[in-house]
Write an enzyme that holds these catalytic residues in place. Structure first.
Site, mmCIF file in Angstrom:
data_model
loop_
_atom_site.group_PDB
_atom_site.id
_atom_site.type_symbol
_atom_site.label_atom_id
_atom_site.label_comp_id
_atom_site.label_asym_id
_atom_site.label_seq_id
_atom_site.Cartn_x
_atom_site.Cartn_y
_atom_site.Cartn_z
ATOM 1 N N GLU A 1 34.518 -75.170 -11.471
ATOM 2 C CA GLU A 1 35.975 -75.289 -11.658
ATOM 3 C C GLU A 1 36.523 -73.870 -11.771
ATOM 4 O O GLU A 1 36.160 -73.131 -12.689
ATOM 5 C CB GLU A 1 36.322 -76.078 -12.923
ATOM 6 C CG GLU A 1 37.826 -76.272 -13.024
ATOM 7 C CD GLU A 1 38.315 -76.820 -14.357
ATOM 8 O OE1 GLU A 1 37.710 -76.528 -15.390
ATOM 9 O OE2 GLU A 1 39.340 -77.518 -14.341
ATOM 10 N N LYS B 1 47.206 -77.996 -32.572
ATOM 11 C CA LYS B 1 46.895 -76.580 -32.354
ATOM 12 C C LYS B 1 47.245 -76.198 -30.933
ATOM 13 O O LYS B 1 46.650 -76.678 -29.974
ATOM 14 C CB LYS B 1 45.410 -76.280 -32.597
ATOM 15 C CG LYS B 1 45.129 -74.776 -32.518
ATOM 16 C CD LYS B 1 43.673 -74.447 -32.593
ATOM 17 C CE LYS B 1 43.097 -73.888 -31.303
ATOM 18 N NZ LYS B 1 43.883 -72.856 -30.613
ATOM 19 N N CYS C 1 44.395 -79.143 -14.248
ATOM 20 C CA CYS C 1 43.121 -79.870 -14.364
ATOM 21 C C CYS C 1 42.885 -80.737 -13.140
ATOM 22 O O CYS C 1 41.753 -80.988 -12.780
ATOM 23 C CB CYS C 1 43.112 -80.705 -15.634
ATOM 24 S SG CYS C 1 44.511 -81.818 -15.753
ATOM 25 N N TRP D 1 46.102 -73.884 -22.553
ATOM 26 C CA TRP D 1 47.321 -73.108 -22.338
ATOM 27 C C TRP D 1 48.217 -73.636 -21.226
ATOM 28 O O TRP D 1 49.401 -73.328 -21.196
ATOM 29 C CB TRP D 1 47.003 -71.632 -22.073
ATOM 30 C CG TRP D 1 45.957 -71.445 -21.017
ATOM 31 C CD1 TRP D 1 44.622 -71.308 -21.212
ATOM 32 C CD2 TRP D 1 46.151 -71.381 -19.611
ATOM 33 N NE1 TRP D 1 43.968 -71.181 -20.034
ATOM 34 C CE2 TRP D 1 44.887 -71.215 -19.020
ATOM 35 C CE3 TRP D 1 47.276 -71.455 -18.787
ATOM 36 C CZ2 TRP D 1 44.703 -71.113 -17.651
ATOM 37 C CZ3 TRP D 1 47.098 -71.363 -17.409
ATOM 38 C CH2 TRP D 1 45.820 -71.188 -16.867
ATOM 39 N N GLY E 1 40.933 -79.573 -22.695
ATOM 40 C CA GLY E 1 40.457 -78.207 -22.439
ATOM 41 C C GLY E 1 39.233 -78.239 -21.547
ATOM 42 O O GLY E 1 39.033 -79.207 -20.797
ATOM 43 N N GLY E 2 38.421 -77.210 -21.631
ATOM 44 C CA GLY E 2 37.272 -77.086 -20.740
ATOM 45 C C GLY E 2 36.034 -77.790 -21.289
ATOM 46 O O GLY E 2 35.928 -78.041 -22.497
ATOM 47 N N GLU F 1 39.878 -84.728 -22.731
ATOM 48 C CA GLU F 1 40.445 -84.609 -21.372
ATOM 49 C C GLU F 1 40.001 -83.250 -20.848
ATOM 50 O O GLU F 1 40.464 -82.213 -21.338
ATOM 51 C CB GLU F 1 41.974 -84.660 -21.423
ATOM 52 C CG GLU F 1 42.548 -86.007 -21.817
ATOM 53 C CD GLU F 1 42.376 -87.061 -20.737
ATOM 54 O OE1 GLU F 1 42.064 -86.714 -19.592
ATOM 55 O OE2 GLU F 1 42.538 -88.241 -21.070
ATOM 56 N N LEU F 2 39.112 -83.259 -19.858
ATOM 57 C CA LEU F 2 38.476 -81.991 -19.480
ATOM 58 C C LEU F 2 38.829 -81.570 -18.049
ATOM 59 O O LEU F 2 39.821 -81.988 -17.501
ATOM 60 C CB LEU F 2 36.968 -82.124 -19.690
ATOM 61 C CG LEU F 2 36.578 -82.712 -21.062
ATOM 62 C CD1 LEU F 2 35.090 -82.854 -21.199
ATOM 63 C CD2 LEU F 2 37.147 -81.877 -22.201
HETATM 64 P P1 NAD Z 1 39.600 -74.052 -23.504
HETATM 65 O O1 NAD Z 1 38.624 -75.180 -23.552
HETATM 66 O O2 NAD Z 1 39.094 -72.663 -23.493
HETATM 67 O O3 NAD Z 1 40.614 -74.116 -24.777
HETATM 68 C C1 NAD Z 1 41.298 -75.304 -25.096
HETATM 69 C C2 NAD Z 1 41.671 -75.277 -26.576
HETATM 70 O O4 NAD Z 1 40.483 -75.372 -27.360
HETATM 71 C C3 NAD Z 1 42.400 -73.997 -27.042
HETATM 72 O O5 NAD Z 1 43.436 -74.374 -27.920
HETATM 73 C C4 NAD Z 1 41.300 -73.246 -27.784
HETATM 74 O O6 NAD Z 1 41.769 -72.395 -28.790
HETATM 75 C C5 NAD Z 1 40.519 -74.410 -28.397
HETATM 76 N N1 NAD Z 1 39.148 -74.066 -28.793
HETATM 77 C C6 NAD Z 1 38.327 -73.138 -28.235
HETATM 78 N N2 NAD Z 1 37.131 -73.130 -28.883
HETATM 79 C C7 NAD Z 1 37.216 -74.068 -29.851
HETATM 80 C C8 NAD Z 1 36.307 -74.539 -30.855
HETATM 81 N N3 NAD Z 1 35.077 -74.042 -30.973
HETATM 82 N N4 NAD Z 1 36.717 -75.518 -31.700
HETATM 83 C C9 NAD Z 1 37.961 -76.049 -31.579
HETATM 84 N N5 NAD Z 1 38.863 -75.645 -30.669
HETATM 85 C C10 NAD Z 1 38.493 -74.674 -29.800
HETATM 86 O O7 NAD Z 1 40.528 -74.361 -22.241
HETATM 87 P P2 NAD Z 1 41.573 -73.396 -21.516
HETATM 88 O O8 NAD Z 1 40.868 -72.304 -20.811
HETATM 89 O O9 NAD Z 1 42.672 -73.062 -22.465
HETATM 90 O O10 NAD Z 1 42.181 -74.430 -20.423
HETATM 91 C C11 NAD Z 1 41.596 -74.697 -19.211
HETATM 92 C C12 NAD Z 1 40.738 -75.952 -19.225
HETATM 93 O O11 NAD Z 1 41.487 -77.086 -19.676
HETATM 94 C C13 NAD Z 1 40.258 -76.295 -17.834
HETATM 95 O O12 NAD Z 1 38.912 -76.681 -17.861
HETATM 96 C C14 NAD Z 1 41.151 -77.477 -17.449
HETATM 97 O O13 NAD Z 1 40.648 -78.301 -16.443
HETATM 98 C C15 NAD Z 1 41.291 -78.175 -18.757
HETATM 99 N N6 NAD Z 1 42.462 -79.084 -18.734
HETATM 100 C C16 NAD Z 1 42.254 -80.455 -18.706
HETATM 101 C C17 NAD Z 1 43.346 -81.329 -18.631
HETATM 102 C C18 NAD Z 1 43.172 -82.830 -18.601
HETATM 103 O O14 NAD Z 1 44.118 -83.547 -18.896
HETATM 104 N N7 NAD Z 1 42.012 -83.348 -18.228
HETATM 105 C C19 NAD Z 1 44.641 -80.807 -18.597
HETATM 106 C C20 NAD Z 1 44.811 -79.411 -18.610
HETATM 107 C C21 NAD Z 1 43.702 -78.576 -18.684
#
Ligand code: NAD
Length: 492
Positions: A384, A175, A284, A151, A228-229, A250-251
């Site tokens: 985190e 997505k 992140c 998000w 994402g995470g 990218e986590l």
């Molecule tokens: P999240 O991992 O909860 O969600 C990320 C995306 O994954 C969302 O679109 C979600 O709907 C989707 N998702 C969730 N479960 C899934 C599944 N089982 N299969 C497929 N898709 C699925 O992350 P968040 O809470 O939205 O964002 C925060 C995290 O993102 C933090 O850990 C942050 O550090 C990381 N982040 C990393 C970077 C980077 O470039 N390294 C940049 C921004 C954010």
């Protein structure tokens, strides 16, 4: 109040959604829009459209130069619409308008960069060790890309995927996160206006367990680009066991910022503030672990406390606001839990640690600094938080600073503050992280690769090489001899 309605963008058209959910304005805690919750059937339609488009004359017969021009036009449209997209992002995620305006205007440069790169990614000729052969290597688009973003900074995190993917000739199903998807769904109008053929870019939102799972495991998807995470990353990797898609991740991070006694302390304090309190710490690369030389710890913490307490917290749409709310109530609860456990575990609260007064409706949390008092095992040092919480550890020697910096399974970003050039180089060499910022923080560019070590991810986005990850090479062998093929039972 009438809610604003958003749609998915599938196969070049805006879809009337069958299932919807409400999106909440984090600064007030009230619903303001309805979002489509893409079903598995919607995902199947989007992937089928992307697959058709991949092989369609309208896309596959475009030259790389023509694809590049489309990307440049898209970049120009992003810049022209930056204010409108920024207002939507601020509304839907609570990120302050000062930051969303500047960031989205810069997103245009990412599309322009990859537009320029599209016809500069060359194949090669192999000086083959067989006199009667010519071998060339053709980089070809890897196929349909499933791009999944979190998000925070959705337009930015999409650009580093869409740019190289489209430059390489792939098609994409993107997505948006279910939290704060408005700017990406609105961005779909610009994709349409730029003139991308139907199905080349599909944008939808929905939940991870159905829409995200179906998308990343879909048999017609060849490439997954995820941000994402780490726990979601594990689910994604298990999803791709079904389609064996090439995947980049990218986590998150727990990035160290190391302040030596010889640094320009005022400048370092500003960089630390930028690293942890900008975007309310929901970044992140948040510099969430301050490692400070013990001889200046007291003085430096006093400076930081003064700066943290002077931060203007308020309505994210007000250009004077420096810190807005967190994006979700869930996020604030997680931060409160970890801060509570850290204080109970012996952490000393320097400032913050609570909800700021006067912002009752929204998901606000005060800029918080916790002295971990040499306990590197405190939850605020290890977890985190994705919020405005800085944990502090002291060190006595450069070796100790480096050991503390690397005392984490993550390795996304880091900062080093010193006036000693040799020390800066030694630290930059020794830190296990994809980015080292020296006497600065949070600087990014489309020209520079970005990505993590360890639990912070796999692969790199940005820079020249990113396009390579969206191609696969085809080796073409051409026999030039007119003589009959020799012994067919011997490998040549
Ligand atoms: P999240 O991992 O909860 O969600 C990320 C995306 O994954 C969302 O679109 C979600 O709907 C989707 N998702 C969730 N479960 C899934 C599944 N089982 N299969 C497929 N898709 C699925 O992350 P968040 O809470 O939205 O964002 C925060 C995290 O993102 C933090 O850990 C942050 O550090 C990381 N982040 C990393 C970077 C980077 O470039 N390294 C940049 C921004 C954010």
């Amino acid at each position: 109040m009438t809610l604003v309605a958003f749609s998915n963008f599938i196969d070049g058209a805006f879809d009337a959604p069958t299932v919807t959910f409400e999106s909440i304005d984090p600064s007030t805690g009230t619903s303001w829009a309805t979002m489509p919750a893409a079903t598995e059937a919607d995902v199947d339609r989007a992937v089928a459209a992307a697959h058709r488009a991949l092989h369609s004359a309208a896309w596959a017969s475009l030259t790389a130069t023509a694809r590049g021009k489309l990307l440049v036009r898209l970049g120009d449209l992003v810049v022209a619409n930056a204010d409108r997209l920024a207002e939507l992002e601020t509304r839907d995620t609570g990120k302050i308008i000062r930051e969303t305006r500047a960031q989205i205007a810069y997103v245009g440069d990412y599309y322009r960069y990859y537009g320029g790169l599209a016809d500069k990614h060359e194949g090669s000729f192999v000086p083959i060790d067989k006199a009667d052969m010519e071998v060339t290597i053709r980089p070809e688009p890897i196929g349909v890309v499933a791009a999944v973003v979190p998000w925070n900074s959705q337009l930015f995190l999409s650009a580093v995927k869409l740019g190289p993917a489209l430059a390489a000739g792939c098609t994409v199903v993107l997505k948006a996160s279910e939290d704060g998807p408005a700017p990406l769904l609105a961005f779909a109008e610009l994709v349409h206006e730029a003139g991308f053929p139907a199905g080349t870019v599909n944008i939808l939102t929905g939940f991870g367990h159905d829409c995200g799972r179906r998308l990343t495991s879909h048999p017609l998807v060849s490439r997954v680009a995820f941000t994402g995470g780490p726990s979601t990353a594990r689910a994604i990797v298990s999803n791709t066991a079904e389609n064996l898609a090439y995947t980049t991740l990218e986590l998150g991070g727990k990035s160290p910022v190391v302040v030596f006694a010889d640094a320009d302390l005022d400048s370092a304090a500003n960089a630390v503030v930028a690293g942890i309190f900008a975007a309310s710490g929901q970044s992140c690369v948040a510099g969430s672990r301050l490692l400070v030389e013990r001889s200046i710890k007291g003085e430096f913490l006093d400076r930081l406390k003064r700066k943290a307490e002077a931060i203007r917290i308020g309505n994210p749409q007000d250009p004077a606001t420096e810190m807005g709310p967190l994006a979700t109530a869930r996020q604030r609860e997680w931060i409160e839990k970890i801060v509570g456990a850290s204080l109970a575990g012996g952490g000393r609260l320097i400032t913050g640690g609570d909800r700021p007064a006067g912002h009752d409706g929204g998901f606000y949390y005060a800029p918080t600094i916790i002295d971990a008092q040499d306990n590197a095992g405190l939850p605020c040092v290890c977890e985190e938080l994705f919020g405005p919480v800085l944990s502090v550890l002291a060190f006595d020697t450069e070796a100790e600073a480096l050991a503390l910096a690397n005392d984490t399974p993550f390795g996304l970003a880091s900062g080093v503050y010193t006036a000693n050039l040799g020390k800066a180089h030694r630290m930059a060499r020794g830190i296990h992280a994809g980015v080292v910022w020296v006497n600065t923080y949070r600087a990014v560019s489309p020209l520079v690769p970005f990505g993590g070590y360890g639990m912070s991810g796999l692969g790199r986005e940005g820079g020249l090489d990113a396009i390579r990850d969206y191609t696969r090479s085809k080796s073409v062998w051409i026999r030039t001899s007119d003589e009959p093929i020799p012994d067919p039972f011997v490998m040549r």
